[in-house]
Design a protein around this motif. Structure first.
Motif, PDB file in Angstrom:
ATOM      1  N   ALA A 175      89.440 -50.664  27.423  1.00 59.36           N
ATOM      2  CA  ALA A 175      88.648 -51.813  26.969  1.00 59.36           C
ATOM      3  C   ALA A 175      88.054 -51.590  25.582  1.00 59.36           C
ATOM      4  CB  ALA A 175      87.529 -52.087  27.974  1.00 59.36           C
ATOM      5  N   GLY A 176      88.334 -50.427  25.006  1.00 59.60           N
ATOM      6  CA  GLY A 176      87.834 -50.177  23.652  1.00 59.60           C
ATOM      7  C   GLY A 176      86.424 -49.641  23.614  1.00 59.60           C
ATOM      8  N   ALA A 183      89.092 -56.274  17.021  1.00 59.39           N
ATOM      9  CA  ALA A 183      88.253 -56.228  18.220  1.00 59.39           C
ATOM     10  C   ALA A 183      88.364 -57.541  18.999  1.00 59.39           C
ATOM     11  CB  ALA A 183      86.805 -55.949  17.834  1.00 59.39           C
ATOM     12  N   ILE A 184      88.423 -58.648  18.269  1.00 60.96           N
ATOM     13  CA  ILE A 184      88.485 -59.955  18.930  1.00 60.96           C
ATOM     14  C   ILE A 184      89.843 -60.155  19.606  1.00 60.96           C
ATOM     15  CG2 ILE A 184      88.667 -62.431  18.387  1.00 60.96           C
ATOM     16  CD1 ILE A 184      85.829 -61.590  18.568  1.00 60.96           C
ATOM     17  N   ARG A 239      91.811 -57.874  20.701  1.00 55.18           N
ATOM     18  CA  ARG A 239      91.842 -57.001  21.869  1.00 55.18           C
ATOM     19  C   ARG A 239      91.051 -57.631  23.013  1.00 55.18           C
ATOM     20  NH1 ARG A 239      88.066 -53.175  21.116  1.00 55.18           N
ATOM     21  NH2 ARG A 239      86.960 -54.454  22.620  1.00 55.18           N
ATOM     22  N   ALA A 240      89.872 -58.176  22.677  1.00 57.66           N
ATOM     23  CA  ALA A 240      89.019 -58.764  23.708  1.00 57.66           C
ATOM     24  C   ALA A 240      89.664 -59.999  24.337  1.00 57.66           C
ATOM     25  CB  ALA A 240      87.659 -59.126  23.117  1.00 57.66           C
ATOM     26  N   LEU A 264      83.463 -66.258  24.898  1.00 55.28           N
ATOM     27  CA  LEU A 264      82.967 -65.712  23.625  1.00 55.28           C
ATOM     28  C   LEU A 264      84.071 -65.174  22.708  1.00 55.28           C
ATOM     29  CD1 LEU A 264      79.574 -63.764  23.913  1.00 55.28           C
ATOM     30  CD2 LEU A 264      80.272 -65.420  22.210  1.00 55.28           C
ATOM     31  N   PRO A 265      85.022 -64.386  23.257  1.00 58.82           N
ATOM     32  CA  PRO A 265      86.061 -63.878  22.348  1.00 58.82           C
ATOM     33  C   PRO A 265      86.902 -64.999  21.731  1.00 58.82           C
ATOM     34  CG  PRO A 265      86.070 -62.665  24.421  1.00 58.82           C
ATOM     35  CD  PRO A 265      85.150 -63.825  24.607  1.00 58.82           C
TER      36      PRO A 265
END
Lengths: 329, 242
Positions: free
Chosen positions: B46-47, B67-68, B70-71, B98-99
């Motif tokens: 999940a980073g 990051a986005i 990936r999310a 949110l992502p």
């Protein structure tokens, strides 16, 4: 709901501002005063409205908005409804900076702006140490602990400055200044306050999604692609700009940053992101109303604004504790 | 073709280098004693934990995802979740968007429906029971519409009915073209609902394989340090410590 609340608070703030321009020791035609002042006509009305009442009203509004907004942002960041903007140590740092300038008569070249600028400097140094202390881990517990430690340190240094005050008058002046007030300040002070307010507000607003995402904790916020460590620092920086400049200009105005977000939170469905703007407006309203009240009291011995907000705020806080207790019984 | 490939993935002090593949449509169960590294593996994916080695998602190195991005592809349901504020269930589930930077009501309502929390939409999340909360947290992850859903102990603290409901839900999510990785202690549930099992022990990957390959009394006894009773012939299967 949140929009209705915002418009309602905005309308109230405009009404109270108009009232604020009307209240003072002399009765005069405010409308013509404002009109004259805008046309740069030096009438008596223009002087009183433009040089005294308008700056005072604007200062109260901006200082209140700064306290309300920074309180809402810090409570959201640290996920704790009991966080006061004073908690991160920055307000004490600002007070120490300002007091030191008073004491040593530094920055004399800056005139009336010496104190607010020294206050901002004090806030900046405190924030810098706070960042160093809390490291790259933006854990609420660490930030609160570091903030408390810094508050204690700056508080004790402030006490020492008072202790060694060169003469009783200097000490009296210092203490009065620390008690918090928006009177006897001019448009110059707004030149320090307003840019800091705008910068701080924009920094906080840029992270409103982070505040929402943090509701479910760090790991989830991070897994949702939010940059938690960087965003937390930006929020702290924004709050420090707001609190630092407010304290630097007006001294300590307690309890507003703690109570206003707390009271408004249920009205925005407990959303930390939607709490920001209403809290700023609410803070502005509370501080301006309190200042109007101060002006209505007998003028012989002025009750300082910060004393009044604390006098009203503390019992209110006690009532909140009482109400909270009922919930747990 | 594997949806995600882990090659030499290691997490300092927690996980030794391991290789693993994840396919679309499957539920992969991570089992092993406490401290085996199950949560660490999920956090790394999940980073949330730095790792060495390589993770590829759809043939692209995960490090090259923002990051986005990936999310949007990988969502995590951590073991312990709580809401700091008294948010409404609808607001909590909306957080899953949110992502994506939107508040797509259709997706949010579908996620609530899937997790069976539609009726709770207007309730405050802190006023819900443990079982209701667990489904709300899951609805949040579902609203994220991740390609890969990671869930750390999603059925811990749930009564048996909710355990079954949550496991079925995860299974259905996998079957709808996604994949799910869960860390789970209940081996009977793992045997019933997981397609493949990954056995971790002391930060090391012991074996990976289909349920009937991995659930062997002798080898699992060595991992868990206790004798086991395993009956995979029954439905539901039974896996218990003797």
């Amino acid at each position: 709901m949140a929009n209705k609340l915002t418009s309602g608070l905005l309308l109230l703030a405009i009404l109270i501002s108009a009232l604020s321009l009307h209240i003072g020791s002399v009765n005069l035609d405010v409308a013509s005063g404002v009109w004259d002042w805008m046309r740069l006509i030096q009438s008596r009305e223009a002087l009183i409205v433009g040089e005294i009442r308008l700056p005072r009203t604007l200062l109260a509004l901006v200082v209140g908005a700064a306290m309300g907004l920074s309180g809402a942002a810090l409570q959201g960041l640290l996920r704790n409804p009991l966080v006061d903007p004073g908690l991160i140590g920055v307000s004490q740092g600002a007070a120490l900076g300002a007091a030191t300038v008073f004491y040593f008569n530094l920055f004399a070249g800056l005139g009336v702006l010496a104190t607010p600028i020294a206050g901002l400097l004090g806030a900046a140094i405190t924030l810098f140490i706070l960042f160093g202390l809390s490291g790259s881990i933006a854990r609420p517990g660490i930030i609160i602990m570091a903030g408390l430690a810094l508050s204690m340190l700056t508080g004790s240094l402030l006490a020492m400055v008072l202790n060694f005050a060169p003469n009783p008058y200097a000490m009296q002046e210092l203490v009065f200044w620390l008690l918090g007030s928006v009177s006897n300040r001019g448009l110059d002070h707004l030149l320090v306050l307003v840019p800091a307010f705008i910068a701080g507000s924009l920094l906080i607003w840029s992270q409103h999604r982070l505040l929402l995402g943090l509701s479910l904790g760090d790991p989830i916020a991070q897994s949702m692609g939010l940059r938690v460590a960087r965003g937390s620092r930006l929020i702290l920086l924004g709050a420090a700009l707001l609190v630092g400049s407010a304290v630097a200009v007006a001294g300590n105005i307690g309890f507003v940053g703690l109570l206003v977000p707390h009271v408004l939170r249920p009205l925005v469905n407990y959303r930390p992101d939607r709490l920001l703007i209403p809290s700023a407006l609410g803070g502005a309203l509370v501080v301006l109303s309190a200042d109007i009240l101060v002006r209505l009291l007998p003028p012989e011995r002025e009750l300082k604004l910060g004393v009044l907000t604390a006098l009203v705020g503390a019992p209110f806080f006690i009532w909140l504790v009482w109400k909270e207790r009922q919930r747990w019984l | 073709m594997a949806l995600m490939q882990l090659h030499n993935l290691a997490v300092e002090n927690r996980l030794q280098a391991l290789d693993l593949e994840l396919y679309s449509g499957e539920v992969l169960g991570l089992i092993g004693p406490n401290g085996a590294g199950k949560s660490s593996l999920l956090l790394a994916l999940a980073g949330l934990l730095p790792y060495s080695g390589q993770i590829t998602l759809k043939q692209k190195n995960l490090q090259r995802y923002s990051a986005i991005e990936r999310a949007r592809s990988i969502a995590l349901q951590p073991q312990f979740v709580d809401s700091a504020w008294s948010l409404s269930v609808h607001d909590v589930v909306s957080l899953g968007r949110l992502p994506w930077g939107d508040a797509d009501q259709k997706i949010i309502h579908a996620a609530m429906h899937r997790a069976n929390v539609s009726e709770l939409a207007r309730r405050r999340v802190d006023a819900l029971s443990g079982g209701e909360k667990a489904r709300v947290w899951l609805a949040r992850v579902l609203a994220n519409q991740p390609q890969i859903l990671l869930a750390d102990e999603p059925v811990a603290n749930l009564d048996i009915r909710y355990q079954r409901d949550v496991m079925r839900l995860l299974r259905e999510y996998a079957l709808s073209g996604h994949s799910v990785i869960i860390a789970i202690h209940d081996l009977s549930l793992a045997a019933k609902y997981c397609d493949r099992i990954c056995v971790l022990n002391n930060g090391k990957l012991e074996t990976t394989g289909r349920v009937e390959q991995v659930f062997d009394e002798q080898s699992l006894a060595a991992v868990f340090g206790t004798e086991l009773f395993i009956d995979l012939e029954r439905d539901p299967p039974i896996v218990l410590a003797r």
